[in-house]
Design a protein around this motif. Structure first.
Motif, PDB file in Angstrom:
ATOM      1  N   PRO A 139       9.207  -5.410   8.169  1.00  0.00           N
ATOM      2  CA  PRO A 139       9.145  -4.673   6.904  1.00  0.00           C
ATOM      3  C   PRO A 139       7.921  -5.102   6.115  1.00  0.00           C
ATOM      4  O   PRO A 139       7.595  -6.284   6.079  1.00  0.00           O
ATOM      5  CB  PRO A 139      10.440  -5.089   6.193  1.00  0.00           C
ATOM      6  N   ASN A 140       7.249  -4.139   5.518  1.00  0.00           N
ATOM      7  CA  ASN A 140       6.121  -4.457   4.644  1.00  0.00           C
ATOM      8  C   ASN A 140       6.694  -4.761   3.266  1.00  0.00           C
ATOM      9  O   ASN A 140       7.131  -3.862   2.549  1.00  0.00           O
ATOM     10  CB  ASN A 140       5.166  -3.254   4.601  1.00  0.00           C
ATOM     11  N   LYS A 141       6.763  -6.036   2.930  1.00  0.00           N
ATOM     12  CA  LYS A 141       7.360  -6.441   1.643  1.00  0.00           C
ATOM     13  C   LYS A 141       6.286  -6.290   0.572  1.00  0.00           C
ATOM     14  O   LYS A 141       5.519  -7.220   0.316  1.00  0.00           O
ATOM     15  CB  LYS A 141       7.890  -7.881   1.744  1.00  0.00           C
TER      16      LYS A 141
ATOM     17  N   THR B  43      -1.049   9.219  -2.977  1.00  0.00           N
ATOM     18  CA  THR B  43      -1.502   8.613  -4.239  1.00  0.00           C
ATOM     19  C   THR B  43      -1.967   7.172  -4.036  1.00  0.00           C
ATOM     20  O   THR B  43      -2.561   6.584  -4.936  1.00  0.00           O
ATOM     21  CB  THR B  43      -0.366   8.601  -5.290  1.00  0.00           C
ATOM     22  N   LEU B  44      -1.666   6.586  -2.876  1.00  0.00           N
ATOM     23  CA  LEU B  44      -1.980   5.168  -2.640  1.00  0.00           C
ATOM     24  C   LEU B  44      -3.473   4.917  -2.759  1.00  0.00           C
ATOM     25  O   LEU B  44      -4.284   5.621  -2.150  1.00  0.00           O
ATOM     26  CB  LEU B  44      -1.496   4.747  -1.236  1.00  0.00           C
ATOM     27  N   GLU B  45      -3.833   3.900  -3.521  1.00  0.00           N
ATOM     28  CA  GLU B  45      -5.236   3.509  -3.647  1.00  0.00           C
ATOM     29  C   GLU B  45      -5.608   2.616  -2.466  1.00  0.00           C
ATOM     30  O   GLU B  45      -4.847   1.702  -2.121  1.00  0.00           O
ATOM     31  CB  GLU B  45      -5.454   2.714  -4.943  1.00  0.00           C
TER      32      GLU B  45
ATOM     33  N   LEU C  32       8.252   0.125   7.188  1.00  0.00           N
ATOM     34  CA  LEU C  32       8.870  -0.599   8.308  1.00  0.00           C
ATOM     35  C   LEU C  32       8.015  -0.368   9.539  1.00  0.00           C
ATOM     36  O   LEU C  32       7.893   0.762  10.020  1.00  0.00           O
ATOM     37  CB  LEU C  32      10.312  -0.136   8.536  1.00  0.00           C
ATOM     38  N   ILE C  33       7.392  -1.436   9.987  1.00  0.00           N
ATOM     39  CA  ILE C  33       6.435  -1.355  11.076  1.00  0.00           C
ATOM     40  C   ILE C  33       7.087  -1.981  12.304  1.00  0.00           C
ATOM     41  O   ILE C  33       7.522  -3.142  12.251  1.00  0.00           O
ATOM     42  CB  ILE C  33       5.133  -2.116  10.713  1.00  0.00           C
ATOM     43  N   GLU C  34       7.178  -1.230  13.390  1.00  0.00           N
ATOM     44  CA  GLU C  34       7.852  -1.733  14.588  1.00  0.00           C
ATOM     45  C   GLU C  34       6.975  -1.464  15.795  1.00  0.00           C
ATOM     46  O   GLU C  34       6.283  -0.443  15.856  1.00  0.00           O
ATOM     47  CB  GLU C  34       9.216  -1.051  14.763  1.00  0.00           C
TER      48      GLU C  34
ATOM     49  N   LEU D 128      -6.203  -5.518   8.759  1.00  0.00           N
ATOM     50  CA  LEU D 128      -6.574  -4.196   8.238  1.00  0.00           C
ATOM     51  C   LEU D 128      -5.342  -3.311   8.108  1.00  0.00           C
ATOM     52  O   LEU D 128      -5.418  -2.210   7.558  1.00  0.00           O
ATOM     53  CB  LEU D 128      -7.626  -3.560   9.143  1.00  0.00           C
ATOM     54  N   SER D 129      -4.229  -3.763   8.656  1.00  0.00           N
ATOM     55  CA  SER D 129      -2.935  -3.089   8.494  1.00  0.00           C
ATOM     56  C   SER D 129      -1.875  -4.025   9.045  1.00  0.00           C
ATOM     57  O   SER D 129      -2.169  -4.914   9.854  1.00  0.00           O
ATOM     58  CB  SER D 129      -2.880  -1.760   9.269  1.00  0.00           C
ATOM     59  N   LEU D 130      -0.632  -3.798   8.644  1.00  0.00           N
ATOM     60  CA  LEU D 130       0.455  -4.603   9.205  1.00  0.00           C
ATOM     61  C   LEU D 130       0.631  -4.272  10.695  1.00  0.00           C
ATOM     62  O   LEU D 130       1.014  -5.128  11.487  1.00  0.00           O
ATOM     63  CB  LEU D 130       1.749  -4.355   8.412  1.00  0.00           C
ATOM     64  N   GLN D 131       0.310  -3.032  11.066  1.00  0.00           N
ATOM     65  CA  GLN D 131       0.382  -2.666  12.480  1.00  0.00           C
ATOM     66  C   GLN D 131      -0.560  -3.536  13.310  1.00  0.00           C
ATOM     67  O   GLN D 131      -0.209  -4.011  14.402  1.00  0.00           O
ATOM     68  CB  GLN D 131      -0.005  -1.181  12.667  1.00  0.00           C
ATOM     69  N   GLN D 132      -1.782  -3.725  12.803  1.00  0.00           N
ATOM     70  CA  GLN D 132      -2.755  -4.544  13.531  1.00  0.00           C
ATOM     71  C   GLN D 132      -2.275  -5.987  13.610  1.00  0.00           C
ATOM     72  O   GLN D 132      -2.423  -6.654  14.643  1.00  0.00           O
ATOM     73  CB  GLN D 132      -4.109  -4.467  12.807  1.00  0.00           C
TER      74      GLN D 132
ATOM     75  N   ASP E   8      -8.185  -6.109  -0.721  1.00  0.00           N
ATOM     76  CA  ASP E   8      -7.602  -7.440  -0.928  1.00  0.00           C
ATOM     77  C   ASP E   8      -6.199  -7.263  -1.497  1.00  0.00           C
ATOM     78  O   ASP E   8      -6.030  -6.865  -2.644  1.00  0.00           O
ATOM     79  CB  ASP E   8      -8.470  -8.263  -1.893  1.00  0.00           C
ATOM     80  N   ARG E   9      -5.208  -7.548  -0.665  1.00  0.00           N
ATOM     81  CA  ARG E   9      -3.823  -7.407  -1.126  1.00  0.00           C
ATOM     82  C   ARG E   9      -2.989  -8.545  -0.570  1.00  0.00           C
ATOM     83  O   ARG E   9      -3.427  -9.276   0.324  1.00  0.00           O
ATOM     84  CB  ARG E   9      -3.237  -6.061  -0.669  1.00  0.00           C
ATOM     85  N   VAL E  10      -1.794  -8.683  -1.123  1.00  0.00           N
ATOM     86  CA  VAL E  10      -0.815  -9.608  -0.547  1.00  0.00           C
ATOM     87  C   VAL E  10      -0.178  -8.921   0.651  1.00  0.00           C
ATOM     88  O   VAL E  10       0.165  -7.736   0.598  1.00  0.00           O
ATOM     89  CB  VAL E  10       0.258  -9.971  -1.597  1.00  0.00           C
TER      90      VAL E  10
ATOM     91  N   GLU F 255      -6.317  -6.079   4.052  1.00  0.00           N
ATOM     92  CA  GLU F 255      -6.886  -4.854   3.476  1.00  0.00           C
ATOM     93  C   GLU F 255      -6.075  -3.669   3.982  1.00  0.00           C
ATOM     94  O   GLU F 255      -5.423  -3.756   5.019  1.00  0.00           O
ATOM     95  CB  GLU F 255      -8.341  -4.678   3.946  1.00  0.00           C
ATOM     96  N   PHE F 256      -6.133  -2.573   3.283  1.00  0.00           N
ATOM     97  CA  PHE F 256      -5.567  -1.334   3.822  1.00  0.00           C
ATOM     98  C   PHE F 256      -6.326  -0.160   3.215  1.00  0.00           C
ATOM     99  O   PHE F 256      -6.192   0.144   2.032  1.00  0.00           O
ATOM    100  CB  PHE F 256      -4.064  -1.226   3.508  1.00  0.00           C
ATOM    101  N   HIS F 257      -7.154   0.476   4.038  1.00  0.00           N
ATOM    102  CA  HIS F 257      -7.955   1.614   3.558  1.00  0.00           C
ATOM    103  C   HIS F 257      -8.317   2.485   4.750  1.00  0.00           C
ATOM    104  O   HIS F 257      -8.035   2.130   5.902  1.00  0.00           O
ATOM    105  CB  HIS F 257      -9.214   1.124   2.823  1.00  0.00           C
TER     106      HIS F 257
HETATM  107  O1  URC Z   1      -0.232  -2.127   6.566  1.00  0.00           O
HETATM  108  C1  URC Z   1       0.152  -1.014   6.161  1.00  0.00           C
HETATM  109  N1  URC Z   1       0.456  -0.048   7.040  1.00  0.00           N
HETATM  110  C2  URC Z   1       0.897   1.198   6.665  1.00  0.00           C
HETATM  111  O2  URC Z   1       1.169   2.091   7.515  1.00  0.00           O
HETATM  112  C3  URC Z   1       1.018   1.425   5.288  1.00  0.00           C
HETATM  113  N2  URC Z   1       1.406   2.519   4.554  1.00  0.00           N
HETATM  114  C4  URC Z   1       1.364   2.162   3.243  1.00  0.00           C
HETATM  115  O3  URC Z   1       1.687   2.910   2.285  1.00  0.00           O
HETATM  116  N3  URC Z   1       0.904   0.875   3.120  1.00  0.00           N
HETATM  117  C5  URC Z   1       0.690   0.402   4.374  1.00  0.00           C
HETATM  118  N4  URC Z   1       0.265  -0.802   4.824  1.00  0.00           N
END
Ligand code: URC
Length: 291
Positions: free
Chosen positions: A243-245, A168-170, A273-275, A215-219, A174-176, A157-159
């Motif tokens: 990288p968030n593909k 503009t991001l919704e 790009l998450i590092e 809940l995020s790629l960072q998590q 539920d995402r890939v 998820e990402f919200h």
């Molecule tokens: O997992 C994510 N982290 C982000 O920081 C981010 N930013 C974004 O546009 N999508 C996502 N997804």
């Protein structure tokens, strides 16, 4: 104002060495890309052109091949330590060696001497040595991998993110989630069981990726690094670049079709790009281990 020489090193980059070990008719293969970089008393070559302290990079390349013959190639970390110690111990002007290794996997097909290039990922190692292990020298080993490409088709998820006038991001529940993991991990010492440690760290990364509801790629990144450190006491720090593909849902409404998370456009750029670094709180400081 005076101008002085700053930090420097020199060596041979990208020595591609393949070692075949023949055990009767059964062959084994290790395939490496090795970079050797030396530093020490190298002022004169830069300041006056006196080459007397300079072991040619051509010799360094030859040494990689000769060591592959003489000692075989076992684990990349072990081969790197062998080379690094050799240059520091045998050249009075060389005080520090850095050996960078990549290993390309070959899996057996059928029969004793046929192989197919394995996986998409590359195993990596970075070794630093100021002298022979255990004799007061300072050494470090960082192992890792790059291009370990993974995907969760749900469970991401990402919200709840910050928003401004350009957002503009919704939000999505539920995402890939897909990424190509580059991860490197620092060993506390120089005596790890390198192959076993690598296999277990890789498995921990994969398992954490698959089992973390994201809940995020960072998590997810933090969960993956944390899992490696929880399972491998010989390690103290993990650095990751992911990288968030992005996989974007295709709008099929113009064709009178719905799209209930079934058809995606896999964008290759730009990408998030998450590092991040995950470490134990007792990890000794060793910034030079990563250089
Ligand atoms: O997992 C994510 N982290 C982000 O920081 C981010 N930013 C974004 O546009 N999508 C996502 N997804």
């Amino acid at each position: 104002m005076a101008i002085v020489l700053g930090p420097n090193r020199y060596g041979k980059a990208e020595v591609r060495v393949v070692r075949v070990t023949r055990d009767g008719g059964t062959h084994r293969i290790r395939d490496l890309n090795v970079g050797v970089f030396l530093s020490g008393d190298m002022d004169d070559v830069h300041l006056t052109g006196d080459n007397s302290a300079v072991l040619p990079t051509d010799t360094q390349k030859n040494t990689v091949f000769a060591f592959a013959k003489k000692y075989g190639i076992g684990e990349p970390e072990e081969f790197g330590l062998l080379l690094a110690r050799h240059f520091v111990d045998s050249q009075p002007a060389v005080h520090h060696a850095r050996v960078r290794l990549e290993e390309y996997a070959w899996d057996r097909i059928t029969g004793p001497h046929s192989f197919v290039r394995g996986g998409t990922e590359v195993r990596t190692a970075l070794v630093h040595s100021d002298g022979s292990g255990g004799s007061g020298g300072s050494e470090s080993v960082v192992s890792g991998l790059r291009d370990l490409t993974v995907l969760n088709s749900t469970g991401s998820e990402f919200h709840g993110f910050a928003q401004d006038g350009f957002t503009t991001l919704e939000p999505t529940d539920d995402r890939v989630l897909a990424t190509a993991v580059t991860a490197r991990w620092r060993h506390r010492g120089t005596g790890s069981d390198w192959d076993a440690s690598y296999a277990a760290a890789r498995a921990a990364l994969l398992d954490a990726f698959a089992t973390t509801h994201s809940l995020s790629l960072q998590q997810t990144l933090y969960a993956m690094g944390r899992r490696v450190l929880e399972e491998r006491p010989e390690l103290c720090e993990v650095r990751m670049s992911m990288p968030n593909k992005h996989h974007f849902l295709v709008d099929l409404a113009p064709f009178g079709m719905d799209n209930d998370n079934e058809v995606y456009f896999a964008a290759d750029r730009p990408y998030g790009l998450i590092e991040g670094t995950v470490l134990t709180d007792d990890a000794p400081d060793a910034p030079s281990a990563w250089q």
